[in-house]
Motif scaffolding. Structure first.
Motif, PDB file in Angstrom:
ATOM      1  N   ILE A 485       0.846  -1.198   0.000  1.00  0.00           N
ATOM      2  CA  ILE A 485       0.000   0.000   0.000  1.00  0.00           C
ATOM      3  C   ILE A 485       0.882   1.249   0.000  1.00  0.00           C
ATOM      4  O   ILE A 485       1.746   1.418   0.857  1.00  0.00           O
ATOM      5  N   VAL A 486       0.634   2.112  -0.970  1.00  0.00           N
ATOM      6  CA  VAL A 486       1.434   3.324  -1.146  1.00  0.00           C
ATOM      7  C   VAL A 486       0.506   4.538  -1.192  1.00  0.00           C
ATOM      8  O   VAL A 486      -0.527   4.522  -1.863  1.00  0.00           O
ATOM      9  N   ARG A 487       0.885   5.575  -0.472  1.00  0.00           N
ATOM     10  CA  ARG A 487       0.171   6.845  -0.535  1.00  0.00           C
ATOM     11  C   ARG A 487       0.905   7.745  -1.530  1.00  0.00           C
ATOM     12  O   ARG A 487       2.141   7.874  -1.472  1.00  0.00           O
ATOM     13  N   TYR A 488       0.157   8.354  -2.437  1.00  0.00           N
ATOM     14  CA  TYR A 488       0.769   9.202  -3.451  1.00  0.00           C
ATOM     15  C   TYR A 488       0.144  10.586  -3.443  1.00  0.00           C
ATOM     16  O   TYR A 488      -1.002  10.782  -3.029  1.00  0.00           O
ATOM     17  N   LYS A 489       0.916  11.544  -3.918  1.00  0.00           N
ATOM     18  CA  LYS A 489       0.424  12.905  -4.109  1.00  0.00           C
ATOM     19  C   LYS A 489       1.066  13.451  -5.377  1.00  0.00           C
ATOM     20  O   LYS A 489       2.289  13.420  -5.538  1.00  0.00           O
ATOM     21  N   ARG A 490       0.221  13.947  -6.258  1.00  0.00           N
ATOM     22  CA  ARG A 490       0.725  14.423  -7.542  1.00  0.00           C
ATOM     23  C   ARG A 490       1.476  15.739  -7.365  1.00  0.00           C
ATOM     24  O   ARG A 490       1.034  16.628  -6.646  1.00  0.00           O
ATOM     25  N   ARG A 491       2.600  15.832  -8.048  1.00  0.00           N
ATOM     26  CA  ARG A 491       3.354  17.087  -8.104  1.00  0.00           C
ATOM     27  C   ARG A 491       4.268  17.057  -9.331  1.00  0.00           C
ATOM     28  O   ARG A 491       4.612  15.994  -9.843  1.00  0.00           O
ATOM     29  N   ALA A 492       4.644  18.199  -9.796  1.00  0.00           N
ATOM     30  CA  ALA A 492       5.534  18.289 -10.958  1.00  0.00           C
ATOM     31  C   ALA A 492       6.936  18.607 -10.469  1.00  0.00           C
ATOM     32  O   ALA A 492       7.161  19.568  -9.714  1.00  0.00           O
ATOM     33  N   LEU A 493       7.885  17.786 -10.863  1.00  0.00           N
ATOM     34  CA  LEU A 493       9.271  17.992 -10.455  1.00  0.00           C
ATOM     35  C   LEU A 493       9.840  19.211 -11.195  1.00  0.00           C
ATOM     36  O   LEU A 493       9.729  19.313 -12.412  1.00  0.00           O
ATOM     37  N   THR A 494      10.410  20.128 -10.434  1.00  0.00           N
ATOM     38  CA  THR A 494      10.956  21.347 -11.039  1.00  0.00           C
ATOM     39  C   THR A 494      12.466  21.288 -11.038  1.00  0.00           C
ATOM     40  O   THR A 494      13.088  20.704 -10.153  1.00  0.00           O
ATOM     41  N   VAL A 495      13.054  21.877 -12.056  1.00  0.00           N
ATOM     42  CA  VAL A 495      14.510  21.920 -12.185  1.00  0.00           C
ATOM     43  C   VAL A 495      15.005  23.251 -11.653  1.00  0.00           C
ATOM     44  O   VAL A 495      14.540  24.312 -12.071  1.00  0.00           O
TER      45      VAL A 495
END
Length: 496
Positions: A485-495
């Motif tokens: 079981i994994v909890r995830y949260k969407r985000r965009a990786l920034t450089v």
């Protein structure tokens, strides 16, 4: 002396000479036999595991093959024999004694006799149901389908499938990670290997049939592959229906003249060099099933273990994320074969997960001739003709004289300047086999898992909710036991 007397004397002398030659020949031959026996005796047979008569080591295997290997390695060393019913299985543990296992010619050490249980799954006329020369030609078809130019196309398909798959996740939530990865892996494999027709129109049907085919390979199948149990009946039915599905696709492609860039097309176009004949529909079906069967488990299991360790050891997760930033700074959001090949940190994390948890925990061959091995301690053992010879990547990959703190997850053990897998020589790392029968799909698997994890690292924060998993030793191909079981949260990786 009369002529008759002379002839008689010469005749008697000839008999004496023949008798003497026969006598001398017998003495020489007898001496050679005695010397051979003495030589064989001087090279001791491997020690034998103490077991119950008749059923032999079967109970030890049922209780747990890895536990058995650990106990006997501690007690008997790196070479020992286990008797199971009428079979003798000699294990060679570690690179010092397993070179012949991996390097021997097929005439001396072969796979066919010990992997017959795969025949009902893959089907007749392919892989382990054909002689060595035909099997090598079929492996050449695989090699052609997995060359770099093909892999570059497959990566594009993998990227597309993974992006679409993860776009369907919400902004945040909890998922059973293992089953999600299994489904994604078979989607990417279906597009790359089975073709556009299966992926776009027949995926759900083929996936269900493959599930029944997969579940038809039970531990009992190794000894009794044709036993009329429900799992085997479902397996055989699924195999027949898959053959019908693929036959229609193959005939449609041939009649339409359409050329695709997938493994199916390579198999359709392949011809045997020895005879010049093209592959049959049945052969193409069997080869596709073998490819999907081999790749699905390895990639999904490796993806899951890699993720479990990254989420447990945050320093390596951070390093993998920083690597993605570096790659994105150089190439933007693009992902392709060459860009994936630059990802050393992610590669080492995958390799370390595979070291600790290779999906195939044991490999076997059948010995057609006597051979000798020498242990680290200098002991020599003669392995007799007729023995099944086994080795265990899962056990050998954790030998403390090769790997420092072998039970710890430490991807840096493969970093330049350390490279523990190379210090002890060849066959110190055997998660993909090695030698004559190394895994043909190794690069495909690395590309597939790297694609999945690159997209995950770029788009999600991930945390492990369930306890860290344990291996499922009861499975034919050893994966993770229970839910992940994994909890995830969407985000965009920034450089930066």
């Amino acid at each position: 002396m009369e002529l008759s007397d002379l002839a008689k004397a010469l005749w008697l002398n000839g008999i004496s000479t023949n008798v003497m030659l026969i006598f001398l020949g017998t003495v020489v031959w007898g001496s050679l036999i005695i010397l051979t026996l003495l030589r064989r005796r001087s090279r001791s047979l491997p020690p034998v595991v103490n077991t119950i008569p008749l059923i032999g080591g079967l109970i030890k295997f049922i209780k747990g093959p890895m536990l058995m290997l650990a106990d006997e390695y501690q007690r008997l060393g790196s070479v020992f024999t286990v008797k199971i019913v009428t079979k003798s299985i000699t294990f060679l543990i570690g690179p010092e004694v397993s070179a012949h296992f991996f390097k021997a010619a097929e005439a001396d050490m072969s796979q066919k006799e010990v992997y017959q249980f795969n025949v009902p799954t893959f089907g007749p006329g392919v892989v382990f149901d054909v002689d060595y020369s035909v099997r090598m030609e079929q492996f050449r078809f695989f090699t052609e389908a997995l060359k770099v130019t093909s892999l570059k196309r497959y990566v594009d398909y993998m990227v597309e499938e993974a992006q679409v798959f993860f776009s369907k996740w919400g902004d945040e939530g909890e998922i059973e990670f293992k089953s999600e990865l299994e489904r994604l892996v078979i989607l990417t494999a279906s597009r790359s290997l089975l073709g556009r027709e299966v992926r776009d129109q027949l995926f759900d049907n083929v996936n269900d049939l493959f599930h029944d085919l997969d579940n038809g390979m039970q531990p009992i199948s190794v000894l009794f592959p044709y036993l009329p149990i429900p799992a085997h009946k479902r397996r055989d039915k699924a195999r027949r229906e898959l053959a019908d599905v693929f036959s229609k696709i193959i005939q449609n492609r041939k009649s339409s003249g359409r050329i695709e860039t997938d493994m199916l097309q390579v198999f359709i176009d392949s011809k045997y060099r020895s005879t010049g004949r093209a592959t049959t529909d049945n052969e193409i079906t069997g080869l596709l099933i073998a490819a999907l069967f081999a790749g699905q488990h390895t990639s999904s299991i490796t993806s899951a273990w890699t993720g479990a360790y990254l989420m447990r050891y945050k320093q390596y997760l951070s390093e993998a994320i920083e690597e993605q930033k570096t790659v994105m700074k150089a190439h933007g959001d693009k992902l392709d074969y060459d860009i994936l090949s630059e990802m050393d940190v992610l590669h080492r994390c995958m390799k370390e997960a595979l070291r600790l948890h290779p999906p195939l925990i044991m490999l076997f061959r059948y010995s057609h001739s006597d051979f000798t091995v020498k242990t680290r301690e200098g002991k020599e053992y003669m392995i007799p003709k007729g023995h099944i010879v086994g080795t265990s990547p899962a056990f050998a990959n954790r030998l403390p004289h090769i790997y420092k703190d072998p039970n710890n997850f430490d991807p840096d053990r493969f970093a330049p300047g350390r490279e523990e897998d190379k210090v002890a020589g060849a066959f110190s790392y055997t998660s993909f086999g090695g030698g004559r029968h190394g895994c043909l799909g190794e690069t495909f698997a690395y590309m597939q898992v790297k694609t999945i994890w690159s997209i995950l690292l770029r788009n999600f924060e991930l945390d492990l909710v369930s306890p860290f998993p344990e291996p499922d030793w009861n499975a034919m191909v050893v994966g993770l036991k229970g839910d992940l079981i994994v909890r995830y949260k969407r985000r965009a990786l920034t450089v930066d």
